[in-house]
Design a protein around this motif. Structure first.
Motif, PDB file in Angstrom:
ATOM      1  N   ARG A 299       0.842  -1.215   0.000  1.00  0.00           N
ATOM      2  CA  ARG A 299       0.000   0.000   0.000  1.00  0.00           C
ATOM      3  C   ARG A 299       0.871   1.258   0.000  1.00  0.00           C
ATOM      4  NH1 ARG A 299      -3.676  -3.117   2.921  1.00  0.00           N
ATOM      5  NH2 ARG A 299      -5.843  -2.790   2.304  1.00  0.00           N
ATOM      6  N   HIS A 350      -9.392   6.102   4.353  1.00  0.00           N
ATOM      7  CA  HIS A 350      -8.321   5.971   3.365  1.00  0.00           C
ATOM      8  C   HIS A 350      -8.083   7.252   2.565  1.00  0.00           C
ATOM      9  CE1 HIS A 350      -8.713   1.737   4.163  1.00  0.00           C
ATOM     10  NE2 HIS A 350      -9.967   1.759   3.796  1.00  0.00           N
ATOM     11  N   ASN A 351      -9.150   8.029   2.331  1.00  0.00           N
ATOM     12  CA  ASN A 351      -8.994   9.143   1.406  1.00  0.00           C
ATOM     13  C   ASN A 351      -8.744  10.485   2.089  1.00  0.00           C
ATOM     14  OD1 ASN A 351      -9.468   7.409  -0.683  1.00  0.00           O
ATOM     15  ND2 ASN A 351     -11.686   7.656  -0.503  1.00  0.00           N
ATOM     16  N   PRO A 393     -17.439   0.089  -5.316  1.00  0.00           N
ATOM     17  CA  PRO A 393     -16.190   0.696  -4.835  1.00  0.00           C
ATOM     18  C   PRO A 393     -15.000  -0.180  -5.253  1.00  0.00           C
ATOM     19  CG  PRO A 393     -17.729   0.290  -3.017  1.00  0.00           C
ATOM     20  CD  PRO A 393     -18.324  -0.332  -4.232  1.00  0.00           C
ATOM     21  N   PRO A 395     -10.689  -0.443  -4.406  1.00  0.00           N
ATOM     22  CA  PRO A 395      -9.668   0.169  -3.543  1.00  0.00           C
ATOM     23  C   PRO A 395      -8.575   0.875  -4.343  1.00  0.00           C
ATOM     24  CG  PRO A 395      -9.398  -2.222  -3.632  1.00  0.00           C
ATOM     25  CD  PRO A 395     -10.676  -1.906  -4.367  1.00  0.00           C
ATOM     26  N   GLY A 396      -8.045   1.944  -3.775  1.00  0.00           N
ATOM     27  CA  GLY A 396      -6.961   2.701  -4.419  1.00  0.00           C
ATOM     28  C   GLY A 396      -5.804   1.805  -4.861  1.00  0.00           C
ATOM     29  N   PRO A 397      -5.325   0.889  -3.993  1.00  0.00           N
ATOM     30  CA  PRO A 397      -4.197   0.031  -4.413  1.00  0.00           C
ATOM     31  C   PRO A 397      -4.605  -1.049  -5.410  1.00  0.00           C
ATOM     32  CG  PRO A 397      -4.405   0.138  -2.007  1.00  0.00           C
ATOM     33  CD  PRO A 397      -5.657   0.705  -2.578  1.00  0.00           C
ATOM     34  N   ILE A 401      -3.834  -5.501  -3.692  1.00  0.00           N
ATOM     35  CA  ILE A 401      -4.216  -6.091  -2.402  1.00  0.00           C
ATOM     36  C   ILE A 401      -5.161  -7.276  -2.601  1.00  0.00           C
ATOM     37  CG2 ILE A 401      -3.731  -4.071  -0.968  1.00  0.00           C
ATOM     38  CD1 ILE A 401      -6.740  -3.402  -1.040  1.00  0.00           C
ATOM     39  N   GLN A 437     -20.081  -4.735  -3.418  1.00  0.00           N
ATOM     40  CA  GLN A 437     -18.719  -4.784  -3.953  1.00  0.00           C
ATOM     41  C   GLN A 437     -18.386  -6.229  -4.298  1.00  0.00           C
ATOM     42  OE1 GLN A 437     -15.665  -3.323  -1.258  1.00  0.00           O
ATOM     43  NE2 GLN A 437     -14.249  -2.960  -2.928  1.00  0.00           N
ATOM     44  N   THR A 512     -12.370  -9.183   6.801  1.00  0.00           N
ATOM     45  CA  THR A 512     -12.514  -7.884   6.149  1.00  0.00           C
ATOM     46  C   THR A 512     -12.985  -8.150   4.721  1.00  0.00           C
ATOM     47  OG1 THR A 512     -10.172  -7.986   5.631  1.00  0.00           O
ATOM     48  CG2 THR A 512     -10.812  -6.600   7.500  1.00  0.00           C
ATOM     49  N   ILE A 513     -13.313  -7.077   3.999  1.00  0.00           N
ATOM     50  CA  ILE A 513     -13.772  -7.274   2.624  1.00  0.00           C
ATOM     51  C   ILE A 513     -12.582  -7.709   1.758  1.00  0.00           C
ATOM     52  CG2 ILE A 513     -14.753  -6.151   0.598  1.00  0.00           C
ATOM     53  CD1 ILE A 513     -16.417  -4.394   2.546  1.00  0.00           C
ATOM     54  N   GLU A 514     -11.517  -6.921   1.805  1.00  0.00           N
ATOM     55  CA  GLU A 514     -10.305  -7.302   1.080  1.00  0.00           C
ATOM     56  C   GLU A 514      -9.560  -8.355   1.885  1.00  0.00           C
ATOM     57  OE1 GLU A 514      -9.992  -6.185  -1.821  1.00  0.00           O
ATOM     58  OE2 GLU A 514     -11.247  -4.383  -1.812  1.00  0.00           O
TER      59      GLU A 514
END
Ligand code: XMP
Length: 516
Positions: A299, A350-351, A393, A395-397, A401, A437, A512-514
């Protein structure tokens, strides 16, 4: 947001830390009424500017030594006031009533058994109406001036008002969907009793925000990082309407996007008339990630390279003075600690806080007052593409991930193929919009298989699809077996290097989701 706040009536929600406080704000906004949440220990000093006030629920008991106990003297009796759950107990306990531990459990569905007739607060609501209870204390005796308005079988004082004031109190939660007449009740209180004008619509928001941005930004140049997601895209459209070509959008390909996403989304942005530059920095990201398998270090590497790439690009725009961000309301609401401490902390997200010091740009955040569903409605009112607004949604990475362990170009290729089959399948089977998601995960595990007469020893992938409202909690989606069967078949037959597919049936928490 000055214009917006000046032109529309607004409602103050005082938060005592209930898990439902954000829902109150959303229900109020569904009535086209602008509402703001503020923690009980930071009540705004300009309280007279609010047309009505709502006190939220709380995990705290009013009988506790540390009970949250703000001074409401500027509000009580001076403004229309509605206490919900803890708010109702608060208004009773500290004003001559009595709150005690309840003998029966009062959680979940209940039905009103008595409703005061000819009471405007309860107009359109009758005995039998279902309400949602969630409390362990109960109001034994109404406060001074209290008049009983409604009861359930187990809760005598389910709703009351204070005579001579526009103060109302309810033990149940009107903001929860299970309270079937909750919206009616909020409308009765806000529109008919507090006379709040319900004129805060997506169209009005667009019109006013664009005007406000024009005034604020003038001829200044603004840079914005587009991600392909809903928030940055809607923020870009608003700014584009306000300042046109002076908005410089940068869309970075980090090499970890979904299959074909970079080219198709870039094309879509161009079609929307945005001044957008696509920067393919895949190689730079993959290089920075080489050999790294620790999730947090991955990350960090991605975050660092993104800032470097973005900064290089931003420096090529002469005289840029603003950085636009797609920050939304849940990112900035100050939340009351649910464990009971009176300290208010900003939710980490995160943002938030993404601006590196050296960029020294002023920040503009046109969506800062909106919840996610409102961002979508604002986008729709500007005629934006439904598919873009309905995107899950991401994730940014990105896929970094979802590739457990270290990352190589080949692993990214495999996962992109698998993910595309899964996501396209969800769309084809009309399941995409029922899922909050979804994505695929490439596991660092090989398993034995057999294809034709050949023994194979190839990768295992996991599929994940969750339902959620905000990503804080989530549950796996019960996708049809036939669908899973088809997708699994397609993946194994079409994606070279994969011979096994599993489906993740873990909820969050504890998972977790990820996966990383
Ligand atoms: P978790 O895995 O924490 O995910 O249950 C909750 C939501 O956050 C997203 N997520 C991220 N988004 N950068 C992001 O921009 C990240 O590092 C990150 N990690 C998780 C995740 O996709 C889900 O929507």
């Amino acid at each position: 947001m000055l214009l917006l706040r000046m032109q529309h009536d607004k409602v103050l929600i005082i938060d005592f830390g209930s898990q439902y406080t954000q829902l109150i704000a959303r229900r109020v906004r569904e009535l086209n009424i602008y509402s703001e949440i503020h923690p009980f220990n930071k009540i705004p000093t300009n309280v007279q500017e609010y047309k009505a006030v709502i006190l939220s629920g709380s995990p705290m008991s009013v009988r506790s030594e540390n009970a949250f106990h703000p001074d409401l003297s500027e509000i009580r009796g001076k403004k229309p006031l509605l206490g919900v759950c803890y708010g109702a107990q608060y208004l009773a306990h500290f004003s001559g009533g009595e709150v005690a531990e309840s003998n029966t459990r009062e959680y979940g569905r209940a039905n009103l058994s008595f409703v005061q007739e000819n009471e405007p607060f309860l107009a359109g609501i009758s005995a039998g109406s279902q309400v949602w209870m969630s409390h362990s204390d109960t109001i034994k005796q109404l406060p001074t001036g209290g008049k009983l308005l409604a009861s359930t079988h187990d809760v005598q004082n389910a709703a009351y008002k204070i005579e001579g004031e526009t103060t109302f109190a309810i033990q149940f939660h009107p903001e929860v969907y299970h309270s079937t007449d909750g919206k009616q009740l909020l409308e009765n209180f806000l529109v008919h009793i507090a006379c709040v004008n319900p004129d805060w619509t997506p169209n009005a928001f667009v019109e006013e925000t664009v005007a406000e941005l024009k005034e604020k930004l003038g001829n200044d140049k603004v840079v914005l990082g587009l991600s392909g997601g809903v928030d940055s895209s809607v923020a870009a459209m608003l700014l584009h309407k306000a300042i046109g070509e002076n908005l410089y959008c940068i869309f970075v390909n980090n090499g970890l996007l979904r299959k074909n996403e970079f080219s198709s989304v870039l094309q879509q942005y161009e079609g929307m008339g945005l001044n957008v530059k696509g920067v393919d920095a895949s190689a730079r990201f993959l290089e920075a990630l080489a050999g790294e398998s620790d999730p947090e270090k991955k990350r960090k590497a991605i975050g660092r390279v993104f800032i470097e790439v973005f900064d290089d690009e931003a420096h090529q725009i002469t005289d840029v003075t603003w950085l636009a961000q797609g920050t939304i309301y849940p990112d900035v609401i100050e939340s009351v600690s649910a464990t009971g401490g009176p300290s208010a902390t900003i939710k980490s997200h995160h943002n938030v806080g993404g601006l590196p010091d050296f960029m020294k740009l002023k920040i503009v955040e046109p969506l800062k007052a909106l919840f996610k569903d409102e961002v979508r409605r604002v986008g729709a009112s500007m005629g934006m593409d439904k598919q873009l607004l309905g995107r899950h949604p991401f994730p940014g990475p990105g896929l970094a991930i979802r590739i457990l362990g270290d990352i190589t170009a080949e692993k990214v290729r495999i996962l992109q193929e698998v993910d595309a089959i899964f996501i396209d399948g969800l769309r084809e089977w009309d399941l995409y919009d029922n899922v909050w998601q979804a994505g695929a995960i490439l596991l660092p595990v090989n398993s034995v298989g057999v294809m034709g007469d050949e023994r194979t020893y190839e990768k295992v992938v996991a599929l994940r699809a969750v339902e959620s409202t905000d990503g804080m909690t989530a549950d796996w989606v019960d996708l049809p077996y036939k669908f899973l069967q088809k997708v699994s078949n397609d993946i194994i037959n079409k994606v070279k290097g994969v011979n096994r597919v599993v489906y993740d049936i873990s909820s969050k928490p504890p998972a977790t989701i990820e996966w990383e």
